[in-house]
Design a protein around this motif. Sequence first.
Motif, PDB file in Angstrom:
ATOM      1  N   ARG A  47      -0.708  -7.378   7.905  1.00 33.12           N
ATOM      2  CA  ARG A  47      -0.442  -5.972   8.203  1.00 33.12           C
ATOM      3  C   ARG A  47      -1.678  -5.099   7.990  1.00 33.12           C
ATOM      4  O   ARG A  47      -1.621  -3.878   8.175  1.00 33.12           O
ATOM      5  N   HIS A  48      -2.794  -5.712   7.572  1.00 32.73           N
ATOM      6  CA  HIS A  48      -4.026  -4.955   7.302  1.00 32.73           C
ATOM      7  C   HIS A  48      -3.731  -3.798   6.351  1.00 32.73           C
ATOM      8  O   HIS A  48      -4.068  -2.644   6.604  1.00 32.73           O
ATOM      9  N   ASP A  49      -3.052  -4.089   5.240  1.00 32.20           N
ATOM     10  CA  ASP A  49      -2.568  -3.072   4.315  1.00 32.20           C
ATOM     11  C   ASP A  49      -3.714  -2.300   3.664  1.00 32.20           C
ATOM     12  O   ASP A  49      -4.676  -2.888   3.171  1.00 32.20           O
ATOM     13  N   LEU A  50      -3.603  -0.995   3.692  1.00 30.49           N
ATOM     14  CA  LEU A  50      -4.606  -0.127   3.087  1.00 30.49           C
ATOM     15  C   LEU A  50      -4.002   0.708   1.962  1.00 30.49           C
ATOM     16  O   LEU A  50      -4.432   1.816   1.683  1.00 30.49           O
ATOM     17  N   SER A  51      -2.996   0.146   1.261  1.00 32.83           N
ATOM     18  CA  SER A  51      -2.240   0.946   0.301  1.00 32.83           C
ATOM     19  C   SER A  51      -3.030   1.260  -0.965  1.00 32.83           C
ATOM     20  O   SER A  51      -2.583   2.022  -1.799  1.00 32.83           O
ATOM     21  N   VAL A  58       4.343   4.880  -3.527  1.00 36.20           N
ATOM     22  CA  VAL A  58       4.302   4.377  -2.155  1.00 36.20           C
ATOM     23  C   VAL A  58       3.892   2.913  -2.165  1.00 36.20           C
ATOM     24  O   VAL A  58       4.433   2.090  -1.429  1.00 36.20           O
ATOM     25  N   LYS A  59       2.925   2.572  -2.998  1.00 32.57           N
ATOM     26  CA  LYS A  59       2.471   1.183  -3.076  1.00 32.57           C
ATOM     27  C   LYS A  59       3.602   0.270  -3.513  1.00 32.57           C
ATOM     28  O   LYS A  59       3.733  -0.853  -3.019  1.00 32.57           O
ATOM     29  N   SER A  60       4.441   0.707  -4.444  1.00 32.95           N
ATOM     30  CA  SER A  60       5.558  -0.117  -4.898  1.00 32.95           C
ATOM     31  C   SER A  60       6.542  -0.387  -3.771  1.00 32.95           C
ATOM     32  O   SER A  60       7.027  -1.502  -3.610  1.00 32.95           O
ATOM     33  N   SER A  61       6.834   0.638  -2.974  1.00 27.72           N
ATOM     34  CA  SER A  61       7.763   0.440  -1.863  1.00 27.72           C
ATOM     35  C   SER A  61       7.159  -0.477  -0.799  1.00 27.72           C
ATOM     36  O   SER A  61       7.852  -1.295  -0.188  1.00 27.72           O
ATOM     37  N   THR A  67       7.189  -8.117   0.513  1.00 27.18           N
ATOM     38  CA  THR A  67       7.882  -9.282  -0.037  1.00 27.18           C
ATOM     39  C   THR A  67       9.034  -9.701   0.868  1.00 27.18           C
ATOM     40  O   THR A  67       9.243 -10.888   1.132  1.00 27.18           O
ATOM     41  N   GLN A  68       9.778  -8.718   1.354  1.00 24.24           N
ATOM     42  CA  GLN A  68      10.880  -9.013   2.261  1.00 24.24           C
ATOM     43  C   GLN A  68      10.378  -9.625   3.574  1.00 24.24           C
ATOM     44  O   GLN A  68      10.993 -10.552   4.116  1.00 24.24           O
ATOM     45  N   LEU A  69       9.258  -9.082   4.066  1.00 25.55           N
ATOM     46  CA  LEU A  69       8.687  -9.630   5.291  1.00 25.55           C
ATOM     47  C   LEU A  69       8.233 -11.076   5.098  1.00 25.55           C
ATOM     48  O   LEU A  69       8.430 -11.924   5.982  1.00 25.55           O
TER      49      LEU A  69
END
Length: 282
Positions: A47-51, A58-61, A67-69
């Motif tokens: 997902r190229h996460d930039l969190s 927001v990072k926790s969500s 994790t679900q993905l």
Amino acid sequence: MENVLACIDASSYAASVCDLAAWASRKLELPIELLHVVQRKDAVAERHDLSGAIGLGVKSSLLEELTQLEEADARLQVERGRVLITTSTERLKAAGAVDVKPLHRHGGIVETILEREAEARVVVIGKRGASHEFAQDHIGSKVERVVRASNRPVLIASRAIETPRVVVLAYDASQAAGRALERCANSPLFRGLPVHIVSAGAEDDKHRELLNDALTKLEGRDVTTTLRQGKAEEVITNVVGATPGAILVMGAYGHSPLRTLIVGSTTTAMIRTVRVPVLLMR
């Protein structure tokens, strides 16, 4: 118990791997271990996460969503693997394989293949995996890693194959080429097949003696020879292209015009460009 290790994935090479493994199973009279490996993906990277630059809440969500993905993707990969194993087993049995033992694993693809090859007479693998399927004139990175590390003969399947009818042996008198010659002479895999020995070099006494030495080890077989000046990859490719039903057999390392055999420029070029099965001997 020895077997033929057939390594499949979701690429279109799975069908040719099965057909080639079934041929080897019939000739060697050995069962097939049909291996499919699910490699865990990094959902964050996907997902190229930039969190990292966002607030903690927001990072926790995002972490929970990732994790679900990952769990959903793992279930999907397992189901795909189950379907692939089932259809491939049916194809192998229809092709007359001696016996088929499906094996579904999680982990590193290359590492799992190297672990399972301990019981294998030969490892059969597609030229490219699913991630490189449409990269023309390339070999997959995992395929190259398997070839580099394997201690077993590796039989590389092209996208479409026909039952091998002629052995084209690339020969340069190196130790690896000698083992390839011995395999041609003694293995049930090549019993009854004519052999075309190919060498790149000058038309001189040295190279003719090299070919004559090989001929003596194939006494009683239907053998032809080609000695031609030029680059090894070009000479071999031309002979293979002019030989219907060919299977190319070559040493994993070599000298002289074939010096860079595996994984150097010559063998990499051979695997990329020929459209026939290639058996590599260490």
